[in-house]
Design a protein around this motif. Structure first.
Motif, PDB file in Angstrom:
ATOM      1  N   LEU A 189       0.839  -1.207   0.000  1.00 52.91           N
ATOM      2  CA  LEU A 189       0.000   0.000   0.000  1.00 52.91           C
ATOM      3  C   LEU A 189       0.871   1.253   0.000  1.00 52.91           C
ATOM      4  O   LEU A 189       0.507   2.276  -0.579  1.00 52.91           O
ATOM      5  CB  LEU A 189      -0.939  -0.001   1.208  1.00 52.91           C
ATOM      6  N   LYS A 190       2.016   1.165   0.641  1.00 54.02           N
ATOM      7  CA  LYS A 190       2.932   2.311   0.669  1.00 54.02           C
ATOM      8  C   LYS A 190       3.649   2.461  -0.668  1.00 54.02           C
ATOM      9  O   LYS A 190       3.697   3.550  -1.250  1.00 54.02           O
ATOM     10  CB  LYS A 190       3.949   2.147   1.803  1.00 54.02           C
TER      11      LYS A 190
ATOM     12  N   PHE B   7       6.364  16.799 -10.696  1.00 55.16           N
ATOM     13  CA  PHE B   7       5.176  17.100  -9.900  1.00 55.16           C
ATOM     14  C   PHE B   7       5.112  16.304  -8.608  1.00 55.16           C
ATOM     15  O   PHE B   7       4.539  16.782  -7.620  1.00 55.16           O
ATOM     16  CB  PHE B   7       3.909  16.919 -10.748  1.00 55.16           C
ATOM     17  N   THR B   8       5.687  15.112  -8.572  1.00 53.99           N
ATOM     18  CA  THR B   8       5.767  14.382  -7.305  1.00 53.99           C
ATOM     19  C   THR B   8       6.644  15.160  -6.332  1.00 53.99           C
ATOM     20  O   THR B   8       6.313  15.298  -5.146  1.00 53.99           O
ATOM     21  CB  THR B   8       6.329  12.964  -7.523  1.00 53.99           C
ATOM     22  N   ASP B   9       7.745  15.680  -6.842  1.00 49.96           N
ATOM     23  CA  ASP B   9       8.645  16.507  -6.032  1.00 49.96           C
ATOM     24  C   ASP B   9       7.942  17.791  -5.584  1.00 49.96           C
ATOM     25  O   ASP B   9       8.024  18.191  -4.417  1.00 49.96           O
ATOM     26  CB  ASP B   9       9.892  16.836  -6.860  1.00 49.96           C
TER      27      ASP B   9
ATOM     28  N   ARG C  13      10.444   4.984 -10.778  1.00 48.67           N
ATOM     29  CA  ARG C  13      10.223   4.270  -9.514  1.00 48.67           C
ATOM     30  C   ARG C  13      10.986   4.944  -8.369  1.00 48.67           C
ATOM     31  O   ARG C  13      10.470   5.032  -7.242  1.00 48.67           O
ATOM     32  CB  ARG C  13      10.696   2.815  -9.661  1.00 48.67           C
ATOM     33  N   ILE C  14      12.182   5.394  -8.646  1.00 53.46           N
ATOM     34  CA  ILE C  14      12.975   6.077  -7.621  1.00 53.46           C
ATOM     35  C   ILE C  14      12.233   7.310  -7.111  1.00 53.46           C
ATOM     36  O   ILE C  14      12.170   7.559  -5.900  1.00 53.46           O
ATOM     37  CB  ILE C  14      14.358   6.473  -8.170  1.00 53.46           C
ATOM     38  N   ILE C  15      11.660   8.060  -8.023  1.00 54.22           N
ATOM     39  CA  ILE C  15      10.913   9.259  -7.640  1.00 54.22           C
ATOM     40  C   ILE C  15       9.763   8.895  -6.718  1.00 54.22           C
ATOM     41  O   ILE C  15       9.504   9.569  -5.712  1.00 54.22           O
ATOM     42  CB  ILE C  15      10.388   9.986  -8.901  1.00 54.22           C
TER      43      ILE C  15
ATOM     44  N   ARG D  77       7.378  10.435  -2.771  1.00 54.98           N
ATOM     45  CA  ARG D  77       5.919  10.268  -2.704  1.00 54.98           C
ATOM     46  C   ARG D  77       5.310  10.801  -1.413  1.00 54.98           C
ATOM     47  O   ARG D  77       4.220  11.376  -1.417  1.00 54.98           O
ATOM     48  CB  ARG D  77       5.556   8.789  -2.880  1.00 54.98           C
ATOM     49  N   TYR D  78       5.976  10.592  -0.289  1.00 55.27           N
ATOM     50  CA  TYR D  78       5.407  10.989   0.997  1.00 55.27           C
ATOM     51  C   TYR D  78       6.124  12.171   1.642  1.00 55.27           C
ATOM     52  O   TYR D  78       5.539  12.893   2.438  1.00 55.27           O
ATOM     53  CB  TYR D  78       5.400   9.795   1.956  1.00 55.27           C
TER      54      TYR D  78
END
Length: 545
Positions: A193-194, A441-443, A513-515, A520-521
């Motif tokens: 889930l994480k 945008f994740t950043d 995937r690294i991003i 992500r959190y």
């Protein structure tokens, strides 16, 4: 006077790895015996894998276990050949759609096909829906099945409503399911889930799955031992690479001469391991880690040190590729400029000597594009200008720095990466754009609060709020949707027929995937405490055998 210059300095957290090499200086003894055992076990595992071919579905489950244990790269050719046959086999496609195939099995088969670039149809999940088109309520009793459905849904491409519904259904129930299943399965569900397997860093996923698999009743002890030895042998190699990068970082005098920047040597090595962990990419990992360190310093120079006037001089010199740093900039920026020019010139010479003519030009082009993206943000900040979101998005593809990182990643793939690979990358293929959107945008979402503690250019959230006249919360939701759609576009580009050779596409997937793991959190690259556990498990602590 330098002290009178007003600079947008950032209060970056300090480097938490003062002497990481001391943590494992004597831990690589006995590797010769491990390598001998590894060779023996590999043959036994291959025999088991070949024997499983008698039952195509069980064979694909075996492939899934190999992938999750991080050893599928040893058998990649055999896996791909078998999947090609099964994908085109009417009997196989009919069998997987029969009632006897449960949700867990169908989810695994779906994931493995997509993982290797075969667009297995999502209609295989239709038999798990009721007459209203919703997933049947009784499925929630099958913990492994719902987890398998959740992992399969991560491979969604644009327009696949069934997978969107599968994701919503599984997310809605997995938290509750984890509270009533076995402890080791509950941990796996929480980890998934994480960070779903598809969006996780391969080595981290491998380490977690080894722990899970060991507690399984049907655990194959030979396969488990092979995976543990393989992990530890690779870890020894990764440690040697970390030592190389650490030496280079010290030789370049980053910490003493570029004091305003983040210093993230161990984290840069994690980035490299996440991009390609296999032994044949060892030199590539060292190169990539060095470039991540260089780009970090470059980013911080534009974002948290240089004035507009200094950065204009710096950018102009870089654009013209002047051999000497320009006058009118501080010594720290001159030092960085010299390191960059020298690094890329030497790299270009090496590529020319290897018969990879023209590749160095594209490497420099990618670096200049990144600097120009940074400079655009400096110009916006100087005018106190909040760009329109579409305008910001166009520049964000440059300022993500992922073009420069992808290009260097290709260099590390060796002779297969000739001029055509760099020309393809520079043509803005869809997979590159999707990865850059995911990165930027994740950043932006996780670094928003930190960036607003000081004078900083308007981020993607600010630009979205302005253009669409919405709250910060709705802007964050909007960026999440953009990232989610970019993942679907990226997934689509991974499906056959490919716009370019599959190994190159995989590098771009791994960079994305690294991003997801690093940003992500929270902005874990800026705040390295959040990556400490991963670095310890991947580079310091080996797996007991």
């Amino acid at each position: 006077m330098e002290s009178e210059v007003r600079r947008p300095l950032a209060d970056f957290p300090v480097n938490i790895w003062e002497d990481i090499l001391a943590s494992f200086s004597n831990s690589d003894l006995g590797s010769d015996k491990l390598e001998e055992k590894h060779i023996t076990l590999k043959e036994i595992v291959k025999e088991s894998f070949m024997a499983s071919r008698a039952n195509p579905i069980e064979n694909i489950k075996f492939m899934d276990t190999l992938c999750r244990l991080g050893v599928s790269y040893h058998f990649e050719k055999d896996i791909t050949e078998k999947l090609e046959k099964s994908f085109d086999c009417p009997d196989f496609n009919q069998k997987i759609r029969q009632e006897g195939c449960d949700l867990y099995t169908v989810g695994i088969v779906f994931q493995v096909f997509r993982q290797f670039g075969f667009k297995f149809s999502a209609d295989v999940f239709n038999k798990f829906k009721d007459e209203d088109g919703k997933f049947k309520a009784h499925l929630v009793a099958d913990a492994r099945g719902v987890l398998s459905l959740y992992e399969a849904a991560q491979w969604s491409t644009p327009g696949e409503d069934t997978l969107d519904e599968a994701l919503a259904f599984s997310i809605a129930h997995l938290e509750e399911i984890s509270s009533r299943c076995s402890p080791h399965l509950a941990i796996r569900i929480k980890n998934a889930l994480k960070h779903p397997f598809h969006k996780g860093i391969s080595r981290i996923e491998t380490m977690q799955f080894i722990t899970y698999y060991e507690a399984e009743e049907k655990c194959d002890s030979t396969l488990l031992e092979f995976a543990k030895i393989d992990f530890n042998l690779l870890q020894m190699l990764h440690r040697q690479e970390l030592a190389c990068v650490t030496r280079w970082h010290k030789e370049m005098e980053f910490e003493s001469k570029i004091t305003y920047a983040k210093h993230r040597v161990a984290e840069a090595c994690l980035w490299a391991v996440g991009t390609y962990f296999e032994p044949e990419y060892s030199q590539g990992r060292v190169l990539l880690a060095n470039v991540v360190i260089l780009l970090t310093a470059l980013d911080d120079t534009y974002d948290a040190y240089g004035t507009k006037e200094e950065l204009e001089l710096f950018t102009y010199a870089l654009e013209k590729w002047l051999p000497e740093a320009p006058n009118g900039i501080p010594d720290s920026m001159k030092h960085l400029y010299r390191v960059i020019i020298d690094f890329y010139d030497k790299l270009e010479d090496e590529l020319e000597n290897q018969g990879r003519s023209g590749c160095g030009f594209h490497l420099k082009k990618s670096l200049k594009s990144t600097a120009n993206g940074y400079m655009q943000e400096v110009n916006w900040l100087s005018k106190d200008y909040t760009a329109k979101f579409d305008e910001y998005k166009e520049n964000a593809i440059l300022s993500s720095a992922y073009y420069a990182i992808m290009a260097v990643t290709f260099v590390g793939m060796g002779d297969v990466a000739k001029l055509d690979a760099f020309e393809w990358l520079s043509s803005h293929p869809k997979i590159r754009i999707a990865a850059e959107i995911i990165c930027r945008f994740t950043d932006d979402i996780t670094s928003y609060e930190f960036e607003h503690k000081r004078e900083h250019v308007a981020t993607g959230i600010d630009c979205y709020m302005k253009q669409f006249s919405v709250s910060k919360e709705l802007a964050v939701d909007g960026l999440f949707n953009i990232v989610s759609n970019a993942w679907k576009e990226l997934n689509q580009e991974l499906m056959r027929p490919h716009s370019f050779r599959f190994p190159f596409m995989m590098r771009i997937l791994n960079l994305s995937r690294i991003i997801d793991v690093v940003y992500r959190y929270e902005d874990a690259y800026t705040n390295p405490e959040f990556l400490k556990e991963h670095i310890v498990s991947l580079l310091i602590e080996n797996i007991p055998i």
